[in-house]
Write a protein that holds these residues in place. Structure first.
Motif, PDB file in Angstrom:
ATOM      1  N   THR A  76     -10.032  11.948  -8.892  1.00 48.31           N
ATOM      2  CA  THR A  76     -11.066  12.682  -8.170  1.00 48.31           C
ATOM      3  C   THR A  76     -10.929  14.177  -8.459  1.00 48.31           C
ATOM      4  O   THR A  76      -9.883  14.658  -8.894  1.00 48.31           O
ATOM      5  CB  THR A  76     -10.949  12.453  -6.656  1.00 48.31           C
ATOM      6  OG1 THR A  76      -9.634  12.831  -6.224  1.00 48.31           O
ATOM      7  CG2 THR A  76     -11.195  11.000  -6.305  1.00 48.31           C
ATOM      8  N   LEU A  77     -12.012  14.889  -8.215  1.00 46.92           N
ATOM      9  CA  LEU A  77     -12.010  16.348  -8.190  1.00 46.92           C
ATOM     10  C   LEU A  77     -12.650  16.790  -6.880  1.00 46.92           C
ATOM     11  O   LEU A  77     -13.345  16.005  -6.223  1.00 46.92           O
ATOM     12  CB  LEU A  77     -12.790  16.915  -9.381  1.00 46.92           C
ATOM     13  CG  LEU A  77     -12.127  16.777 -10.758  1.00 46.92           C
ATOM     14  CD1 LEU A  77     -13.110  17.156 -11.866  1.00 46.92           C
ATOM     15  CD2 LEU A  77     -10.870  17.636 -10.832  1.00 46.92           C
ATOM     16  N   ILE A  78     -12.415  18.042  -6.522  1.00 49.59           N
ATOM     17  CA  ILE A  78     -13.013  18.548  -5.293  1.00 49.59           C
ATOM     18  C   ILE A  78     -14.428  19.035  -5.597  1.00 49.59           C
ATOM     19  O   ILE A  78     -14.639  19.865  -6.480  1.00 49.59           O
ATOM     20  CB  ILE A  78     -12.164  19.683  -4.691  1.00 49.59           C
ATOM     21  CG1 ILE A  78     -10.714  19.206  -4.509  1.00 49.59           C
ATOM     22  CG2 ILE A  78     -12.756  20.128  -3.352  1.00 49.59           C
ATOM     23  CD1 ILE A  78     -10.564  17.933  -3.701  1.00 49.59           C
ATOM     24  N   ASP A  79     -15.373  18.500  -4.880  1.00 44.62           N
ATOM     25  CA  ASP A  79     -16.782  18.800  -5.084  1.00 44.62           C
ATOM     26  C   ASP A  79     -17.063  20.245  -4.654  1.00 44.62           C
ATOM     27  O   ASP A  79     -16.838  20.600  -3.488  1.00 44.62           O
ATOM     28  CB  ASP A  79     -17.613  17.822  -4.247  1.00 44.62           C
ATOM     29  CG  ASP A  79     -19.099  18.058  -4.364  1.00 44.62           C
ATOM     30  OD1 ASP A  79     -19.511  18.795  -5.276  1.00 44.62           O
ATOM     31  OD2 ASP A  79     -19.849  17.498  -3.542  1.00 44.62           O
ATOM     32  N   PRO A  80     -17.563  21.094  -5.556  1.00 39.18           N
ATOM     33  CA  PRO A  80     -17.864  22.472  -5.159  1.00 39.18           C
ATOM     34  C   PRO A  80     -18.887  22.590  -4.041  1.00 39.18           C
ATOM     35  O   PRO A  80     -18.894  23.579  -3.314  1.00 39.18           O
ATOM     36  CB  PRO A  80     -18.396  23.100  -6.457  1.00 39.18           C
ATOM     37  CG  PRO A  80     -17.743  22.322  -7.535  1.00 39.18           C
ATOM     38  CD  PRO A  80     -17.706  20.908  -7.010  1.00 39.18           C
ATOM     39  N   ALA A  81     -19.750  21.608  -3.886  1.00 36.49           N
ATOM     40  CA  ALA A  81     -20.772  21.685  -2.844  1.00 36.49           C
ATOM     41  C   ALA A  81     -20.238  21.329  -1.467  1.00 36.49           C
ATOM     42  O   ALA A  81     -20.549  21.986  -0.477  1.00 36.49           O
ATOM     43  CB  ALA A  81     -21.942  20.775  -3.196  1.00 36.49           C
ATOM     44  N   SER A  82     -19.407  20.272  -1.403  1.00 34.49           N
ATOM     45  CA  SER A  82     -18.951  19.785  -0.100  1.00 34.49           C
ATOM     46  C   SER A  82     -17.511  20.160   0.219  1.00 34.49           C
ATOM     47  O   SER A  82     -17.117  20.172   1.387  1.00 34.49           O
ATOM     48  CB  SER A  82     -19.080  18.262  -0.046  1.00 34.49           C
ATOM     49  OG  SER A  82     -18.129  17.653  -0.919  1.00 34.49           O
ATOM     50  N   GLY A  83     -16.708  20.429  -0.806  1.00 35.78           N
ATOM     51  CA  GLY A  83     -15.298  20.693  -0.583  1.00 35.78           C
ATOM     52  C   GLY A  83     -14.477  19.442  -0.378  1.00 35.78           C
ATOM     53  O   GLY A  83     -13.308  19.529  -0.021  1.00 35.78           O
ATOM     54  N   HIS A  84     -15.046  18.268  -0.634  1.00 39.72           N
ATOM     55  CA  HIS A  84     -14.338  17.010  -0.438  1.00 39.72           C
ATOM     56  C   HIS A  84     -14.081  16.317  -1.781  1.00 39.72           C
ATOM     57  O   HIS A  84     -14.826  16.518  -2.746  1.00 39.72           O
ATOM     58  CB  HIS A  84     -15.138  16.082   0.475  1.00 39.72           C
ATOM     59  CG  HIS A  84     -15.323  16.617   1.850  1.00 39.72           C
ATOM     60  ND1 HIS A  84     -14.273  16.811   2.723  1.00 39.72           N
ATOM     61  CD2 HIS A  84     -16.442  17.024   2.510  1.00 39.72           C
ATOM     62  CE1 HIS A  84     -14.724  17.293   3.870  1.00 39.72           C
ATOM     63  NE2 HIS A  84     -16.038  17.439   3.761  1.00 39.72           N
ATOM     64  N   PRO A  85     -13.048  15.471  -1.859  1.00 42.13           N
ATOM     65  CA  PRO A  85     -12.789  14.740  -3.106  1.00 42.13           C
ATOM     66  C   PRO A  85     -13.914  13.752  -3.409  1.00 42.13           C
ATOM     67  O   PRO A  85     -14.382  13.033  -2.525  1.00 42.13           O
ATOM     68  CB  PRO A  85     -11.474  14.002  -2.821  1.00 42.13           C
ATOM     69  CG  PRO A  85     -10.875  14.692  -1.639  1.00 42.13           C
ATOM     70  CD  PRO A  85     -12.026  15.198  -0.841  1.00 42.13           C
ATOM     71  N   VAL A  86     -14.331  13.750  -4.675  1.00 41.49           N
ATOM     72  CA  VAL A  86     -15.322  12.789  -5.165  1.00 41.49           C
ATOM     73  C   VAL A  86     -14.863  12.342  -6.545  1.00 41.49           C
ATOM     74  O   VAL A  86     -14.004  12.977  -7.162  1.00 41.49           O
ATOM     75  CB  VAL A  86     -16.740  13.410  -5.242  1.00 41.49           C
ATOM     76  CG1 VAL A  86     -17.230  13.827  -3.870  1.00 41.49           C
ATOM     77  CG2 VAL A  86     -16.751  14.605  -6.200  1.00 41.49           C
ATOM     78  N   PRO A  87     -15.377  11.246  -7.073  1.00 43.70           N
ATOM     79  CA  PRO A  87     -15.010  10.876  -8.434  1.00 43.70           C
ATOM     80  C   PRO A  87     -15.251  12.035  -9.406  1.00 43.70           C
ATOM     81  O   PRO A  87     -16.253  12.752  -9.291  1.00 43.70           O
ATOM     82  CB  PRO A  87     -15.928   9.683  -8.731  1.00 43.70           C
ATOM     83  CG  PRO A  87     -16.200   9.090  -7.383  1.00 43.70           C
ATOM     84  CD  PRO A  87     -16.285  10.263  -6.444  1.00 43.70           C
ATOM     85  N   ALA A  88     -14.335  12.209 -10.350  1.00 45.12           N
ATOM     86  CA  ALA A  88     -14.435  13.340 -11.267  1.00 45.12           C
ATOM     87  C   ALA A  88     -15.781  13.384 -11.965  1.00 45.12           C
ATOM     88  O   ALA A  88     -16.340  14.465 -12.209  1.00 45.12           O
ATOM     89  CB  ALA A  88     -13.301  13.276 -12.290  1.00 45.12           C
ATOM     90  N   VAL A  89     -16.348  12.233 -12.283  1.00 40.33           N
ATOM     91  CA  VAL A  89     -17.611  12.195 -13.012  1.00 40.33           C
ATOM     92  C   VAL A  89     -18.735  12.860 -12.218  1.00 40.33           C
ATOM     93  O   VAL A  89     -19.670  13.438 -12.796  1.00 40.33           O
ATOM     94  CB  VAL A  89     -17.984  10.750 -13.390  1.00 40.33           C
ATOM     95  CG1 VAL A  89     -18.273   9.907 -12.160  1.00 40.33           C
ATOM     96  CG2 VAL A  89     -19.143  10.724 -14.361  1.00 40.33           C
ATOM     97  N   VAL A  90     -18.665  12.818 -10.889  1.00 44.74           N
ATOM     98  CA  VAL A  90     -19.703  13.437 -10.060  1.00 44.74           C
ATOM     99  C   VAL A  90     -19.687  14.948 -10.241  1.00 44.74           C
ATOM    100  O   VAL A  90     -20.734  15.599 -10.399  1.00 44.74           O
ATOM    101  CB  VAL A  90     -19.496  13.058  -8.580  1.00 44.74           C
ATOM    102  CG1 VAL A  90     -20.460  13.830  -7.678  1.00 44.74           C
ATOM    103  CG2 VAL A  90     -19.665  11.553  -8.384  1.00 44.74           C
ATOM    104  N   VAL A  91     -18.487  15.540 -10.227  1.00 44.69           N
ATOM    105  CA  VAL A  91     -18.361  16.984 -10.412  1.00 44.69           C
ATOM    106  C   VAL A  91     -18.758  17.370 -11.835  1.00 44.69           C
ATOM    107  O   VAL A  91     -19.431  18.383 -12.061  1.00 44.69           O
ATOM    108  CB  VAL A  91     -16.927  17.448 -10.088  1.00 44.69           C
ATOM    109  CG1 VAL A  91     -16.752  18.932 -10.376  1.00 44.69           C
ATOM    110  CG2 VAL A  91     -16.591  17.159  -8.631  1.00 44.69           C
ATOM    111  N   ILE A  92     -18.355  16.562 -12.802  1.00 43.74           N
ATOM    112  CA  ILE A  92     -18.681  16.858 -14.197  1.00 43.74           C
ATOM    113  C   ILE A  92     -20.191  16.843 -14.413  1.00 43.74           C
ATOM    114  O   ILE A  92     -20.754  17.721 -15.089  1.00 43.74           O
ATOM    115  CB  ILE A  92     -17.972  15.859 -15.128  1.00 43.74           C
ATOM    116  CG1 ILE A  92     -16.461  16.114 -15.112  1.00 43.74           C
ATOM    117  CG2 ILE A  92     -18.517  15.960 -16.547  1.00 43.74           C
ATOM    118  CD1 ILE A  92     -15.652  15.041 -15.801  1.00 43.74           C
ATOM    119  N   GLU A  93     -20.881  15.875 -13.838  1.00 43.99           N
ATOM    120  CA  GLU A  93     -22.330  15.819 -14.000  1.00 43.99           C
ATOM    121  C   GLU A  93     -23.015  17.000 -13.312  1.00 43.99           C
ATOM    122  O   GLU A  93     -24.009  17.545 -13.827  1.00 43.99           O
ATOM    123  CB  GLU A  93     -22.870  14.494 -13.464  1.00 43.99           C
ATOM    124  CG  GLU A  93     -22.551  13.311 -14.352  1.00 43.99           C
ATOM    125  CD  GLU A  93     -23.032  13.509 -15.783  1.00 43.99           C
ATOM    126  OE1 GLU A  93     -24.208  13.891 -15.973  1.00 43.99           O
ATOM    127  OE2 GLU A  93     -22.232  13.305 -16.722  1.00 43.99           O
TER     128      GLU A  93
END
Length: 374
Positions: A302-319
């Protein structure tokens, strides 16, 4: 965790003219290390390489902290193909030098095995080595630094504020330093973990403008190993020598196209940031913890989503990142960025490639084949 509202789309009030945005310059600094073909231990060939390669290189060839290292900086570029041509030319000359010397030169954030050294620094590096004391022998680290031209320091501060939540993702994409002293650290970027021990190696603070930024520099002078503005080690900082924002978060890269693609991504994010007014954070953000998380896992978790500040699958942040940068890429930049993400999907990060090569007994071969893009 409360982060800036609208960070993915932003409030874009047209603070920087279109003509300025379309001609934003950039430059790339790459650091390399020479290693023995058999033991993969560092070899002190940096000074000899500088003597042989420096006069003919487009750009600048310079010493790094250890004599096993060498740094190359491209000329100032406006197009992705310019940067790629400069990097390819230097890396091919560097690879030929290493072959002639019977060693390997590697684009890796940390060498596989280091030679412990004593007090043999000179000039500015001697001052730094004295200030960081016992950290000095471990500072055999190689990074990819990208300078992006700014219209003024306030534009640089806006871009830095916008970049802050994206810096962990940039580290994850560039993670390329899994080994230290002959062992797998379990981290995708051990360089990032090593660097955290420096006084200011962290996500840059939020600043309202350049005045607030410069006040922070004044307050940090003389604190820890911060002897001057050049020893500020935020992941993004305003250069004191050039009208640029310097992004310093990435590991050195195995191959030239990865370096150029990351530079194109960073330039696009900075351009987006010129016109994005990011509100001052009102709660704890945790971007330094997100940076550690990215150093540990790269893009494999996972990576931390810049929008929410919560962990999400890395692919979500990459997209989400790709949706921002695509509108600021030239045709060559789009080709390199698309190729970079395709390679990431096929083979993983540089750290993953290094691990597979080491397991097969082919790490020296990986370094040799990838440094010039073969």
């Amino acid at each position: 965790m409360d982060h800036s509202v609208g960070i993915l789309t932003g409030d874009r009030p047209g603070l920087v003219a279109d003509a300025v945005r379309s001609a934003v310059t950039f430059g790339i600094e790459e650091e390399f290390v020479f290693v023995d073909r058999r033991t993969l231990q560092t070899i002190d060939l940096g000074p000899a390489a500088i003597t042989e390669l420096g006069a003919d290189a487009a750009g600048a060839v310079a010493a790094e902290f250890f004599p096993s290292q060498i740094e190359y900086a491209t000329p100032v570029c406006t197009r992705t193909d310019e940067a790629l041509a400069a990097i390819l030319a230097f890396r091919r000359a560097l690879a030929a030098f290493a072959d002639a010397a019977g060693v390997v030169v590697a684009g890796t954030g940390t060498p596989f095995r280091t030679l412990t050294r004593g007090d043999d620094w000179s000039g500015r590096y001697a001052v730094i080595a004295d200030e960081i004391a016992g950290l000095a022998p471990d500072h055999q680290l190689n990074g990819l630094h990208v300078h992006v031209g700014i219209a003024d320091r306030d534009a640089g501060v806006r871009a830095s504020n916008f970049l802050r939540p994206w810096l962990p993702a940039l580290l994850a994409l560039s993670a390329n330093s899994p080994f230290w002293q002959g062992r797998d650290t379990g981290f995708a970027s051990w360089r990032a973990i090593h660097s955290r021990r420096w006084t200011t190696h962290s996500t840059p603070p939020y600043f309202a403008d350049a005045v607030e930024y410069d006040d922070a520099l004044d307050r940090l002078a003389g604190v820890g190993a911060t002897s001057d503005a050049g020893t500020i080690n935020w992941h993004a900082r305003l250069s004191q020598r050039h009208p640029t924002l310097e992004v310093r978060v990435c590991d050195a890269q195995l191959d030239p196209r990865s370096s150029v693609a990351l530079a194109a991504i960073i330039r696009a994010l900075v351009v987006e940031g010129f016109d994005t007014v990011t509100p001052r954070p009102t709660r704890y953000e945790g971007w330094d913890a997100a940076h550690w998380h990215a150093a540990r896992h790269g893009t494999s978790s996972t990576l931390i989503d810049p929008a929410s500040g919560h962990p999400v699958p890395a692919v979500v942040v990459i997209e989400a990142l790709r949706s921002i940068v695509e509108r600021h890429l030239d045709a060559d930049g789009r080709r390199e960025v698309d190729g970079f993400f395709a390679e990431l999907e096929r083979s993983g990060t540089g750290a993953s490639r290094q691990r597979r090569a080491h397991a097969a007994g082919e790490l020296a071969g990986l370094y040799r084949s990838r440094v010039a893009g073969d």
